[in-house]
Design a protein around this motif. Sequence first.
Motif, PDB file in Angstrom:
ATOM      1  N   GLN A  12       0.843  -1.191   0.000  1.00 59.51           N
ATOM      2  CA  GLN A  12       0.000   0.000   0.000  1.00 59.51           C
ATOM      3  C   GLN A  12       0.881   1.245   0.000  1.00 59.51           C
ATOM      4  O   GLN A  12       1.935   1.292   0.629  1.00 59.51           O
ATOM      5  N   ASN A  13       0.452   2.273  -0.707  1.00 62.25           N
ATOM      6  CA  ASN A  13       1.166   3.543  -0.844  1.00 62.25           C
ATOM      7  C   ASN A  13       2.514   3.384  -1.544  1.00 62.25           C
ATOM      8  O   ASN A  13       3.421   4.182  -1.346  1.00 62.25           O
ATOM      9  N   ASN A  14       2.676   2.347  -2.344  1.00 59.22           N
ATOM     10  CA  ASN A  14       3.905   2.137  -3.096  1.00 59.22           C
ATOM     11  C   ASN A  14       3.551   2.192  -4.568  1.00 59.22           C
ATOM     12  O   ASN A  14       2.495   1.730  -4.979  1.00 59.22           O
ATOM     13  N   SER A  15       4.434   2.741  -5.378  1.00 58.54           N
ATOM     14  CA  SER A  15       4.123   2.898  -6.797  1.00 58.54           C
ATOM     15  C   SER A  15       4.779   1.835  -7.680  1.00 58.54           C
ATOM     16  O   SER A  15       4.686   1.913  -8.891  1.00 58.54           O
ATOM     17  N   SER A  16       5.454   0.864  -7.096  1.00 57.16           N
ATOM     18  CA  SER A  16       6.058  -0.181  -7.914  1.00 57.16           C
ATOM     19  C   SER A  16       5.978  -1.527  -7.202  1.00 57.16           C
ATOM     20  O   SER A  16       5.786  -1.601  -5.993  1.00 57.16           O
ATOM     21  N   TRP A  17       6.146  -2.576  -7.974  1.00 57.64           N
ATOM     22  CA  TRP A  17       6.139  -3.922  -7.435  1.00 57.64           C
ATOM     23  C   TRP A  17       7.421  -4.155  -6.646  1.00 57.64           C
ATOM     24  O   TRP A  17       8.479  -3.653  -6.996  1.00 57.64           O
ATOM     25  N   LEU A  18       7.330  -4.927  -5.601  1.00 62.37           N
ATOM     26  CA  LEU A  18       8.484  -5.292  -4.790  1.00 62.37           C
ATOM     27  C   LEU A  18       8.724  -6.792  -4.933  1.00 62.37           C
ATOM     28  O   LEU A  18       7.784  -7.554  -5.140  1.00 62.37           O
ATOM     29  N   ALA A  19       9.979  -7.210  -4.787  1.00 62.33           N
ATOM     30  CA  ALA A  19      10.321  -8.639  -4.804  1.00 62.33           C
ATOM     31  C   ALA A  19      10.823  -9.006  -3.419  1.00 62.33           C
ATOM     32  O   ALA A  19      11.542  -8.242  -2.781  1.00 62.33           O
ATOM     33  N   TYR A  20      10.453 -10.172  -2.949  1.00 60.48           N
ATOM     34  CA  TYR A  20      10.914 -10.619  -1.638  1.00 60.48           C
ATOM     35  C   TYR A  20      12.433 -10.698  -1.631  1.00 60.48           C
ATOM     36  O   TYR A  20      13.036 -11.282  -2.523  1.00 60.48           O
ATOM     37  N   SER A  21      13.058 -10.099  -0.598  1.00 59.92           N
ATOM     38  CA  SER A  21      14.512 -10.097  -0.517  1.00 59.92           C
ATOM     39  C   SER A  21      14.997 -10.143   0.922  1.00 59.92           C
ATOM     40  O   SER A  21      16.148  -9.850   1.207  1.00 59.92           O
ATOM     41  N   ASP A  22      14.174 -10.507   1.844  1.00 58.11           N
ATOM     42  CA  ASP A  22      14.491 -10.557   3.273  1.00 58.11           C
ATOM     43  C   ASP A  22      15.547 -11.626   3.548  1.00 58.11           C
ATOM     44  O   ASP A  22      15.418 -12.759   3.104  1.00 58.11           O
ATOM     45  N   VAL A  23      16.609 -11.259   4.270  1.00 57.95           N
ATOM     46  CA  VAL A  23      17.677 -12.206   4.585  1.00 57.95           C
ATOM     47  C   VAL A  23      17.149 -13.428   5.319  1.00 57.95           C
ATOM     48  O   VAL A  23      17.694 -14.531   5.209  1.00 57.95           O
ATOM     49  N   ARG A  24      16.066 -13.262   6.049  1.00 59.01           N
ATOM     50  CA  ARG A  24      15.487 -14.382   6.796  1.00 59.01           C
ATOM     51  C   ARG A  24      14.858 -15.428   5.891  1.00 59.01           C
ATOM     52  O   ARG A  24      14.583 -16.542   6.316  1.00 59.01           O
ATOM     53  N   LEU A  25      14.669 -15.113   4.631  1.00 55.92           N
ATOM     54  CA  LEU A  25      14.107 -16.050   3.667  1.00 55.92           C
ATOM     55  C   LEU A  25      15.195 -16.776   2.872  1.00 55.92           C
ATOM     56  O   LEU A  25      14.898 -17.611   2.028  1.00 55.92           O
ATOM     57  N   LYS A  26      16.476 -16.459   3.136  1.00 60.92           N
ATOM     58  CA  LYS A  26      17.569 -16.945   2.297  1.00 60.92           C
ATOM     59  C   LYS A  26      18.570 -17.768   3.092  1.00 60.92           C
ATOM     60  O   LYS A  26      18.704 -17.604   4.300  1.00 60.92           O
ATOM     61  N   GLU A  27      19.292 -18.641   2.393  1.00 61.77           N
ATOM     62  CA  GLU A  27      20.396 -19.389   2.993  1.00 61.77           C
ATOM     63  C   GLU A  27      21.457 -19.588   1.915  1.00 61.77           C
ATOM     64  O   GLU A  27      21.232 -19.261   0.748  1.00 61.77           O
ATOM     65  N   ASN A  28      22.623 -20.099   2.304  1.00 60.56           N
ATOM     66  CA  ASN A  28      23.742 -20.275   1.371  1.00 60.56           C
ATOM     67  C   ASN A  28      24.070 -18.971   0.655  1.00 60.56           C
ATOM     68  O   ASN A  28      24.258 -18.944  -0.567  1.00 60.56           O
TER      69      ASN A  28
END
Length: 171
Positions: A12-28
Amino acid sequence: DADHTNGVYLQQNNSSWLAYSDVRLKENIHDYSVLDKIDNYRAVSYDWKANKTSDVGVIAQEIVRSFPEVVDVGDDDLNKAVKVGEQGVWGVKYDKLAALAMQGVKEIYESLKQVIKDVSNLKAFVATEKSEKDIRIKNLEIENAQLKAYLCQKDPSAPFCQSAQRLPANH
């Protein structure tokens, strides 16, 4: 996607699409070097066959050699006619190229900082060497004048004791 790791979302209140990039979602997680892979990268301008509009970008079949992570590999038959949206068409994840570009800029910046440091060190070295050389020359000039004075005192008729026979200063 089903596990929400490669998806995009709109906040909400954002003008562009975002991609998930949270370090907590990543490994290696590993650093990724870009500049050693950039030789095969080529940006191109082109016209779309379907509507003849001009555009800029990359060729998926070329960039896959350097950055396979950003390419959705399609059919290998390059003689087969394809249309946008068909099965077998190659694609590029252009949003991923931004991260690679930023890494490339960072690597160039790190190299530039080292070059600046090296140039600064060389300038300091040259200045020190010039200063030491100037001091040695000055000391030799003084020593030469003292030797000349001593020898001319012993033998005033020596050729170098005659002021008219002196060599020009640039010799």
